[in-house]
Design an enzyme around this catalytic site. Structure first.
Site, mmCIF file in Angstrom:
data_model
loop_
_atom_site.group_PDB
_atom_site.id
_atom_site.type_symbol
_atom_site.label_atom_id
_atom_site.label_comp_id
_atom_site.label_asym_id
_atom_site.label_seq_id
_atom_site.Cartn_x
_atom_site.Cartn_y
_atom_site.Cartn_z
ATOM 1 N N ARG A 79 0.853 -1.189 0.000
ATOM 2 C CA ARG A 79 0.000 0.000 0.000
ATOM 3 C C ARG A 79 0.889 1.239 0.000
ATOM 4 O O ARG A 79 1.954 1.252 0.632
ATOM 5 C CB ARG A 79 -0.942 0.007 1.208
ATOM 6 C CG ARG A 79 -2.033 -1.064 1.136
ATOM 7 C CD ARG A 79 -3.022 -0.914 2.275
ATOM 8 N NE ARG A 79 -4.021 -1.981 2.256
ATOM 9 C CZ ARG A 79 -5.194 -1.911 1.635
ATOM 10 N NH1 ARG A 79 -5.501 -0.803 0.960
ATOM 11 N NH2 ARG A 79 -6.052 -2.911 1.673
ATOM 12 N N HIS A 114 -12.292 -2.055 -2.575
ATOM 13 C CA HIS A 114 -13.362 -1.104 -2.854
ATOM 14 C C HIS A 114 -13.830 -1.232 -4.303
ATOM 15 O O HIS A 114 -15.032 -1.266 -4.572
ATOM 16 C CB HIS A 114 -12.870 0.323 -2.595
ATOM 17 C CG HIS A 114 -12.921 0.745 -1.161
ATOM 18 N ND1 HIS A 114 -12.207 0.110 -0.178
ATOM 19 C CD2 HIS A 114 -13.598 1.763 -0.552
ATOM 20 C CE1 HIS A 114 -12.437 0.716 0.989
ATOM 21 N NE2 HIS A 114 -13.284 1.711 0.788
ATOM 22 N N ARG A 161 -9.232 6.149 -3.799
ATOM 23 C CA ARG A 161 -8.310 5.228 -3.143
ATOM 24 C C ARG A 161 -6.856 5.627 -3.394
ATOM 25 O O ARG A 161 -6.000 5.474 -2.525
ATOM 26 C CB ARG A 161 -8.551 3.797 -3.624
ATOM 27 C CG ARG A 161 -9.967 3.303 -3.447
ATOM 28 C CD ARG A 161 -10.428 3.424 -2.018
ATOM 29 N NE ARG A 161 -9.784 2.431 -1.161
ATOM 30 C CZ ARG A 161 -9.724 2.513 0.159
ATOM 31 N NH1 ARG A 161 -10.217 3.572 0.781
ATOM 32 N NH2 ARG A 161 -9.142 1.563 0.862
ATOM 33 N N HIS A 167 -4.211 2.738 -2.204
ATOM 34 C CA HIS A 167 -3.902 1.851 -3.322
ATOM 35 C C HIS A 167 -3.081 2.576 -4.380
ATOM 36 O O HIS A 167 -3.161 3.804 -4.518
ATOM 37 C CB HIS A 167 -5.179 1.321 -3.986
ATOM 38 C CG HIS A 167 -5.946 0.347 -3.156
ATOM 39 N ND1 HIS A 167 -5.479 -0.917 -2.877
ATOM 40 C CD2 HIS A 167 -7.152 0.452 -2.546
ATOM 41 C CE1 HIS A 167 -6.368 -1.546 -2.121
ATOM 42 N NE2 HIS A 167 -7.382 -0.737 -1.903
#
EC number: 3.1.3.9
Length: 346
Positions: A79, A114, A161, A167
């Protein structure tokens, strides 16, 4: 690969610094694209609009979330919020980026949950609305509105995100593509009102299947807690690291929802309202009442012990479909029947 990840950080930096006035928009979009919002908002709303579509949203959500968990165990995606520190990126090219309370998720990053889970679960809603508009609208441009709305929303979720450092862009793209494909494949195959043992075995298979994969990888020497350690190490604030972002939190949610779906479909309350016709006003009351019950249930505090948390999460999401499918419609139907004036025979 380093250049790809570096480009992702540069994109996040541009979103944060060039468009700071959109910060609240991105925070809201990522909240609406959260898989937990599928259970809290989209599932009840879809169910009271169409029983078949609502069950499809719930079923696809729990199966896709389980698949996303397994994919993340095998793909080992970093991440951005921890990669910038672990890789030494800051020392080479200091980036003006910062974290948010939604940044510090503890699972691996690839593919984006997501995008993948929400994209798959919203597919039956999009196709149902599209088919309705196709029968009523003569304009081709009007008929494509649901598809455009679906794509626009998911694109916004993906950008949010990246903005939050949750991400990298390639993880978002992988989630978008995988989610759309799974939604397309699974929507026609959703089981409707199967026997209770089917849902119980599905719940058990989700639990045992994920546990077997986890312990197999662990036995092979793979440390699947690596992402939890990195998230705890590099998150700016310890309180931003939430228990419900752990990989097994989604597993307990999915297995609980699968069992709860079976219990709801075979409950006496559901049997009474299954053949009943609820009007638009009654369905709206059902939605408001369900949201009034699910909201406090969703925001209940969690036990601090991790094992108790998983048990609590499982039980909570077992109750979820029972409220939406059975208890709430039964209550509305019973009160409506009591208030209806008696029919006089001539």
């Amino acid at each position: 690969m380093e250049s790809t990840l570096g480009a992702g950080i540069a994109m996040a930096e541009a979103l944060q610094n060039q468009l700071p006035w959109l910060e609240n928009v991105w925070l809201w979009v990522t909240f609406l694209g959260d898989p937990k919002s599928l259970f809290l908002f989209y599932f009840p709303a879809a169910y009271y609009a169409s029983r078949r579509v609502g069950i499809a949203v719930l079923w696809i959500s729990l199966i896709t979330e389980w698949l996303n968990l397994v994919f993340k165990w095998f793909l080992f995606g970093d991440r951005p919020f921890w990669w910038v520190h672990e890789s030494g990126y800051y020392s080479q090219a200091p980036a003006q980026v910062h974290q948010f309370p939604s940044s510090c998720e503890t699972g691996p990053g690839s593919p984006s949950g997501h995008c993948m889970i929400t994209g798959a679960a919203l597919w039956p809603i999009m196709t149902a609305v599209s088919s309705q508009m196709a029968t009523r609208a003569h304009s081709r441009w009007v008929r494509v509105i649901p598809s455009l709305a679906y794509c626009t929303f998911l694109l916004a979720v993906g950008l949010s995100r990246v903005f939050l450092l949750a991400h990298f862009p390639h993880q978002v793209l992988a989630g978008l593509i995988t989610g759309a494909v799974l939604g397309w494949l699974m929507t026609p195959q959703v089981p409707m009102e199967r026997e209770l043992s089917f849902y119980g075995l599905t719940s058990l298979a989700l639990l045992l299947g994920a546990s077997l994969i986890y312990w197999t990888l662990f036995t092979l020497g793979l440390d699947l807690s690596w992402s939890i350690n990195l998230a705890s190490k590099w998150c700016e604030r310890p309180e931003w690291v939430h228990l419900d972002s752990r990989p097994f939190a989604s597993l307990s949610r999915d297995s609980g929802a699968a069992l709860g779906l079976g219990i709801a479909l075979h409950s006496p309350c559901y049997a009474q309202v299954r053949r009943a016709h609820l009007g638009y006003g009654q369905k709206l009351v059902c939605l408001v009442l369900a949201m009034g019950l699910l909201g406090p249930l969703n925001w209940l505090g969690y036990p601090p012990q991790i094992s108790l948390f998983y048990i609590f999460n499982f039980l909570k999401y077992t109750l979820w479909p029972c409220l939406v499918l059975a208890l709430v419609p039964w209550l509305v139907h019973m009160f409506s029947a009591q208030e209806a004036p008696p029919i006089r025979s001539s």
